[in-house]
Design a protein around this motif. Structure first.
Motif, mmCIF file in Angstrom:
data_model
loop_
_atom_site.group_PDB
_atom_site.id
_atom_site.type_symbol
_atom_site.label_atom_id
_atom_site.label_comp_id
_atom_site.label_asym_id
_atom_site.label_seq_id
_atom_site.Cartn_x
_atom_site.Cartn_y
_atom_site.Cartn_z
ATOM 1 N N HIS A 139 0.845 -1.198 0.000
ATOM 2 C CA HIS A 139 0.000 0.000 0.000
ATOM 3 C C HIS A 139 0.875 1.242 0.000
ATOM 4 O O HIS A 139 1.869 1.312 0.718
ATOM 5 N N ARG A 140 0.468 2.207 -0.808
ATOM 6 C CA ARG A 140 1.253 3.435 -0.931
ATOM 7 C C ARG A 140 0.382 4.649 -0.603
ATOM 8 O O ARG A 140 -0.835 4.603 -0.707
ATOM 9 N N SER A 141 1.059 5.702 -0.228
ATOM 10 C CA SER A 141 0.359 6.892 0.262
ATOM 11 C C SER A 141 -0.049 7.840 -0.856
ATOM 12 O O SER A 141 0.718 8.078 -1.797
ATOM 13 N N PHE A 142 -1.234 8.397 -0.716
ATOM 14 C CA PHE A 142 -1.736 9.439 -1.622
ATOM 15 C C PHE A 142 -2.737 10.253 -0.816
ATOM 16 O O PHE A 142 -3.807 9.752 -0.482
ATOM 17 N N GLU A 143 -2.394 11.478 -0.498
ATOM 18 C CA GLU A 143 -3.344 12.323 0.241
ATOM 19 C C GLU A 143 -4.317 12.962 -0.737
ATOM 20 O O GLU A 143 -3.922 13.671 -1.650
ATOM 21 N N LEU A 144 -5.596 12.762 -0.496
ATOM 22 C CA LEU A 144 -6.609 13.405 -1.339
ATOM 23 C C LEU A 144 -6.635 14.899 -1.103
ATOM 24 O O LEU A 144 -6.899 15.676 -2.011
ATOM 25 N N ASP A 145 -6.367 15.295 0.117
ATOM 26 C CA ASP A 145 -6.567 16.690 0.491
ATOM 27 C C ASP A 145 -5.374 17.158 1.315
ATOM 28 O O ASP A 145 -5.485 17.471 2.503
ATOM 29 N N PRO A 146 -4.183 17.205 0.651
ATOM 30 C CA PRO A 146 -2.939 17.465 1.396
ATOM 31 C C PRO A 146 -2.899 18.856 2.032
ATOM 32 O O PRO A 146 -2.196 19.054 3.019
ATOM 33 N N GLY A 147 -3.668 19.798 1.468
ATOM 34 C CA GLY A 147 -3.623 21.153 1.996
ATOM 35 C C GLY A 147 -4.553 21.379 3.180
ATOM 36 O O GLY A 147 -4.584 22.471 3.757
ATOM 37 N N PHE A 185 -2.192 13.069 6.656
ATOM 38 C CA PHE A 185 -0.743 12.873 6.568
ATOM 39 C C PHE A 185 -0.219 11.954 7.674
ATOM 40 O O PHE A 185 0.556 11.026 7.426
ATOM 41 N N ASP A 186 -0.651 12.198 8.904
ATOM 42 C CA ASP A 186 -0.186 11.371 10.030
ATOM 43 C C ASP A 186 -0.625 9.915 9.873
ATOM 44 O O ASP A 186 0.098 8.992 10.273
ATOM 45 N N ILE A 187 -1.802 9.723 9.301
ATOM 46 C CA ILE A 187 -2.298 8.360 9.079
ATOM 47 C C ILE A 187 -1.410 7.646 8.063
ATOM 48 O O ILE A 187 -1.076 6.463 8.226
ATOM 49 N N HIS A 188 -0.980 8.370 7.042
ATOM 50 C CA HIS A 188 -0.061 7.767 6.058
ATOM 51 C C HIS A 188 1.281 7.439 6.700
ATOM 52 O O HIS A 188 1.874 6.395 6.415
ATOM 53 N N ARG A 189 1.759 8.321 7.579
ATOM 54 C CA ARG A 189 3.025 8.023 8.269
ATOM 55 C C ARG A 189 2.887 6.753 9.099
ATOM 56 O O ARG A 189 3.766 5.893 9.109
ATOM 57 N N LEU A 190 1.741 6.626 9.747
ATOM 58 C CA LEU A 190 1.490 5.439 10.574
ATOM 59 C C LEU A 190 1.415 4.174 9.711
ATOM 60 O O LEU A 190 1.914 3.111 10.108
ATOM 61 N N LEU A 191 0.842 4.293 8.520
ATOM 62 C CA LEU A 191 0.778 3.139 7.613
ATOM 63 C C LEU A 191 2.178 2.717 7.163
ATOM 64 O O LEU A 191 2.408 1.534 6.885
ATOM 65 N N HIS A 192 3.094 3.670 7.095
ATOM 66 C CA HIS A 192 4.472 3.310 6.757
ATOM 67 C C HIS A 192 5.163 2.584 7.919
ATOM 68 O O HIS A 192 5.937 1.657 7.700
ATOM 69 N N LEU A 193 4.886 3.029 9.130
ATOM 70 C CA LEU A 193 5.406 2.271 10.286
ATOM 71 C C LEU A 193 4.851 0.848 10.248
ATOM 72 O O LEU A 193 5.590 -0.132 10.443
ATOM 73 N N ALA A 194 3.557 0.734 9.988
ATOM 74 C CA ALA A 194 2.925 -0.591 9.930
ATOM 75 C C ALA A 194 3.568 -1.449 8.842
ATOM 76 O O ALA A 194 3.760 -2.656 9.019
ATOM 77 N N LYS A 195 3.930 -0.829 7.730
ATOM 78 C CA LYS A 195 4.616 -1.570 6.661
ATOM 79 C C LYS A 195 5.944 -2.127 7.180
ATOM 80 O O LYS A 195 6.257 -3.307 6.990
#
Lengths: 244, 244
Positions: B38-46, B99-109
């Motif tokens: 799974h890779r990160s993509f923020e729909l609403d980064p701003g 953004f923080d959720i994506h960072r957490l998903l990388h830790l989980a990876k």
């Protein structure tokens, strides 16, 4: 971009090839976007697990050479290693079955320490001639690479742990046409076989980078958005109105 | 074979698409040889980090609809989700910065729990309407997915942790031509955009499997072994004799 490297800790050219690849990667503009994954390939899968002996004796016996000739052949590889700045002792490096070592490398992958462990194992095997086939030495090396000692011992004691992952790697190598190692595959598209000069790796990385192109399947591309959510906050449903 | 899936926890079609992809994968003969990343993509980064509000209010405000209309649009997506057997409550799901959720998903990876965490997050966000933007809820969900609580808290408190990995994923999505999510890439060769029917994923998997072919770079192939070690125990050096 992803580079997969099939190798075996017992393989001198994998040791040299890893250093050459890393040198080639250093010269590649987009190196920050390259992810490296190490994959399992046993050179000698049929080797009895309890049969550990000096590699020069194995060479001498297998190819009908004298111990002196076998040492001379080791010297020849050593000179290639040293020209890459790698330590390579020629003496009594052990040879044995590497299946457990591959299982351990898969644990290290799951813990984010795979490259560290492989580097530590290569150095131990070739530069220090510490026996990676000795349980206590292997545990020490795993800890040096950042793995947990207790978890390492549990894994090594359970011969099924990560065994499927090792075999899946080996099956994939065969499917991709590998006949020996090291075998480098870039984005499952380009392959480099052998511990080639650093420039070959840089060239392969550049070729793979240029060759990146995705073929759409199932009405893809931006022209025909099918049930996607876009950066403007909307989620398209085909044949429907915009929905966030 | 490797499938990379770019998605955002806030994206309804990513939630539905994950289930459809998994259904498509179930029908694929070589599913045991498929690795999913799974890779990160923020729909609403701003989106401001401290701005968390019900998604229906966000929809209503952004697209000039009434709250009732926004709820009706949510109902429409919900019906697609439910037809896949997925829970989808329509009420007060929160919207915020991921953004923080994506960072957490990388830790989980890194800890081998990425798919578990993503599943837990989707269920919490869509089926249970637990706010994934609330720190304590997020920590609970991480622990449910098998992450260590203390490590999760340290990661969430350190805004640089895995931030580069999130941005690298997003950069890659852009380079590969993604305009929305979910975006599926098979062996960096075939792409599927959107939460398409399961059969499309099965077809894409079959096409990618058939299309597997490695282009040799630098005098590769079995005909010209260059500094490799082979299964017979020998290590070839170009222009030299066989050496184990």
């Amino acid at each position: 971009m992803r580079v997969e490297i099939w190798s075996d800790i017992a393989c001198p050219w994998c040791y040299i090839g890893k250093a050459r690849f890393e040198k080639g990667l250093e010269s590649f503009e987009h190196r920050a976007d390259v992810e490296v994954v190490h994959r399992s390939f046993e050179l000698d899968p049929g080797h009895a697990k309890d049969d550990v002996a000096p590699v020069v004796d194995m060479i001498a016996a297998k190819f009908g050479r004298s111990r002196q000739e076998a040492l001379a052949m080791e010297e020849q590889v050593a000179s290639h290693a040293r020209s890459e700045g790698l330590g390579y002792r020629v003496g009594d490096r052990d040879h044995g079955n590497t299946f457990d070592i591959h299982r351990l490398l898969h644990l290290a992958k799951a813990r984010g320490r795979q490259d560290e462990l492989l580097s530590v194992l290569y150095r131990a095997n070739f530069a220090e001639e510490r026996s990676v086939y000795d349980l206590e030495t292997l545990v020490d090396l795993a800890v040096e690479a950042g793995l947990d000692e207790a978890e390492t011992r549990v894994l090594l004691a359970d011969e099924d742990a990560f065994a499927d992952e090792v075999r899946a790697d080996e099956r994939e190598a065969a499917e991709l046409g590998a006949t020996g190692v090291p075998f480098f595959v870039l984005d499952r598209r380009y392959g480099v076989s052998g511990g080639q000069p650093a420039e070959v790796f840089t060239q392969a990385l550049e070729q793979a980078w240029q060759g990146r192109a995705i073929t759409p399947v199932g009405g893809v591309t931006g022209d025909d958005p099918a049930a996607t959510c876009d950066a403007d906050g909307s989620c398209e449903i085909p044949g429907s109105h915009t929905h966030p």
